[in-house]
Write a protein that holds these residues in place. Structure first.
Motif: not given
Length: 289
Positions: A200-205, A246-256, A268-273
């Motif tokens: 999530l940190g990398e996705a936010y950055q 694409a990197r952001l979308e991949g990170l979000v999926k990996a985070a979930v 929590l998974r639903q909230l993160i998505e």
């Protein structure tokens, strides 16, 4: 109590203690100015979401952890905006602390917020000293060196700046503190929650890098184009807008996918998505809709 209101109430109480009787009036005012009105409060929201997913049996511990993390984040913004770093005049849509109060008080306000973050954790330690010692360790690692936000800021002073090391420290560290701290505050092993914070940190950055390229100052609430001006690593510049998206979308999926088993894992998974969609700049969010 809704999570956002819970965070604001806990922050108000914490900052009120730092602004107590005898505090220099200008410093007291600068402390409140640095923390309020609210930003997105992403890190404390994440901390409490993880604690809630793990059952959140001790709200005093989880509130103290969430508050400490947000105070540290606010301190980092105050220092980041200083003339010796970004020299940014705008933050969260209003004048930066050093513009409003002067550089000296901005330095002191940031310092005071850092100290008060740990004072907030320490104030909750009487109830469960062993648990709070672990939480202080988790939060402290997110702040200092070699991998905390201070190290992230220090990378900007180097000639060569590795993108992954820079992002892991500058942005990712407090996200890791939020996920691991939320789990530890709820009495769970924090280590399995590290990966969620890192992703999530990398996705936010990456999202912030995209915003720096795509947004205007009004939408961003701070000056734009700073990475290019200051020759800092930027995922959108290195990967292109499409590659960074694409990197952001991949990170979000990996985070979930990284959410450990716990009583509230599905929620929590639903909230993160849902919440990570807010990371996307408006142009990309509209395109994805």
């Amino acid at each position: 109590m809704q999570t956002a209101a819970r965070i604001e109430e806990a922050l108000e109480q914490a900052v009120a203690l730092a602004r107590g009787p005898g505090a220099p009036p200008l410093l007291a005012s600068a402390l409140h100015y640095a923390v309020f009105p609210a930003g997105h409060r992403i890190r404390p929201q994440l901390c409490l979401a993880v604690a809630n997913a793990c059952g959140d049996p001790d709200r005093i511990a989880s509130d103290a952890t969430a508050v400490a993390i947000e105070l540290l984040h606010c301190a980092s913004l105050v220092h980041d905006d200083l003339p010796c770093f970004d020299d940014a005049g705008l933050r969260r849509g209003k004048a930066s602390v050093h513009v409003e109060y002067g550089e000296a008080l901005a330095v002191l306000a940031g310092d005071a917020l850092i100290v008060h973050a740990f004072a907030t954790l320490g104030g909750a330690a009487r109830r469960n000293p062993a648990q709070m010692a672990a939480l202080i360790g988790i939060v402290a690692q997110s702040v200092g060196s070699p991998h905390g936000i201070v190290a992230g800021q220090a990378w900007e002073c180097e000639v060569a700046v590795p993108l992954s090391d820079y992002q892991r420290a500058k942005t990712g560290a407090l996200f890791v503190a939020a996920t691991m701290g939320g789990a530890a505050a709820a009495g769970h092993d924090p280590e399995p929650w590290r990966a969620l914070g890192e992703k999530l940190g990398e996705a936010y950055q990456v999202a912030d890098d995209l915003r720096d390229v795509l947004c205007d100052a009004e939408e961003l609430g701070k000056p734009i184009g700073q990475d290019a001006i200051r020759l800092r690593p930027n995922a959108a510049a290195e990967l292109g807008v499409d590659g960074a998206k694409a990197r952001l979308e991949g990170l979000v999926k990996a985070a979930v996918a990284s959410v450990p088993d716990c009583p509230g894992a599905l929620e929590l998974r639903q909230l993160i998505e849902a919440q990570t969609r807010l990371f996307f700049p408006k142009q990309l969010a509209r395109a994805a809709a």
